[in-house]
Design an enzyme around this catalytic site. Structure first.
Site, PDB file in Angstrom:
ATOM      1  N   LYS A 183       0.781   3.999  -3.164  1.00 35.93           N
ATOM      2  CA  LYS A 183       0.541   5.590  -3.106  1.00 35.93           C
ATOM      3  C   LYS A 183       1.826   6.422  -3.216  1.00 35.93           C
ATOM      4  CE  LYS A 183      -3.640   5.278  -1.953  1.00 35.93           C
ATOM      5  NZ  LYS A 183      -4.727   5.409  -2.398  1.00 35.93           N
ATOM      6  N   TYR A 234       1.017  -1.170  -0.217  1.00 37.46           N
ATOM      7  CA  TYR A 234       0.152   0.114  -0.227  1.00 37.46           C
ATOM      8  C   TYR A 234       0.710   1.634  -0.189  1.00 37.46           C
ATOM      9  CZ  TYR A 234      -3.806   2.973   1.150  1.00 37.46           C
ATOM     10  OH  TYR A 234      -4.859   3.982   1.240  1.00 37.46           O
TER      11      TYR A 234
END
Length: 246
Positions: free
Chosen positions: A158, A154
């Protein structure tokens, strides 16, 4: 109204932050196309937009699939005649420590969270370039800037979104297309509400403002960048995190 006569497309808008963003844009005058895989909740969001007096369409789309992304953008333009604002919000998590993380969990998160932004942006800028105007806002995350144990996939996705945001900003600035990112910290969503009270208290202690944020806080930043307030802002990351990362 700030966004009167504007058309927006919001991905991942069935619930949570994406839904709040879609409703915020509609409340400020935009007609909104929304996409997700959960059509039941997506249709509920569409009805709420219509109840605000704006037009809405709900589109089932997997942003990780380039054909789905292209079809979603085309359907939006066919329905509304234009596309002025793209909000890349769709995202998933598959948390785990690196040594235990499965390759398929790494691939799934990067495909949706990063490749999905690439697919939707590529499809949208074709039209935005022709009309010589566009506003793109990507939903990044605090962990894309500071990292987080158990979220290698994650965090990487991002961080990639932030790099992609800056590149898109440079490539299309001359066509009056801005591209910025909003990086939320810990926000009150179904995910954080499921945490124990003790964990929530520990989280709040890490935040100088002493509390988790609300989806509305993120939506307000998106509205600013999508509207006239963001006309001379591009390639930037707006942190909405209560001071947790500075």
């Amino acid at each position: 109204m700030e966004l009167k006569d504007k058309v927006a497309l919001v991905t991942g808008a069935a619930q949570g932050i994406g839904k709040t963003i879609a409703l915020k844009l509609a409340a400020n005058g935009a007609d909104v196309a929304i996409s997700d895989l959960n059509m039941e909740k997506l249709n509920e969001t569409a009805k709420e937009i219509i109840d605000l007096g704006r037009k809405a369409i709900a589109i089932k789309a997997n942003v990780a699939d380039s054909k789905d992304a292209e079809a979603m953008v085309e359907e939006t333009i066919n329905k509304f005649g234009a596309l002025h604002i793209l909000i890349n919000n769709a995202g998933i998590t598959r948390d785990g420590l690196i040594l235990r993380m499965k390759e398929e969990d790494w691939d799934a998160v990067l495909s949706v969270n990063l490749k999905g932004v690439f697919n939707c942006t590529k499809a949208a800028v074709k039209y935005m370039s022709k009309q010589r105007h566009g506003r793109i806002v990507n939903i990044a995350s605090i962990v894309g800037e500071m990292g987080n144990a158990g979220q290698a996939n994650y965090s990487a996705s991002k961080a990639g979104v932030i790099g992609l945001t800056k590149t898109v900003a440079r490539e299309f600035a001359s066509r009056d297309i801005t591209c910025n990112a909003v990086a939320p910290g810990f926000i009150e969503t179904l995910m954080t509400q499921a945490l124990s009270e003790k964990v929530r208290e520990e989280l709040a202690k890490q935040i100088p403002m002493g509390k988790l944020g609300a989806p509305e806080d993120v939506a307000n930043a998106v509205l600013f960048l999508a509207g006239s307030g963001g006309d001379y802002i591009t390639g930037q990351v707006i942190n909405v995190n209560g001071g947790m990362y500075m």
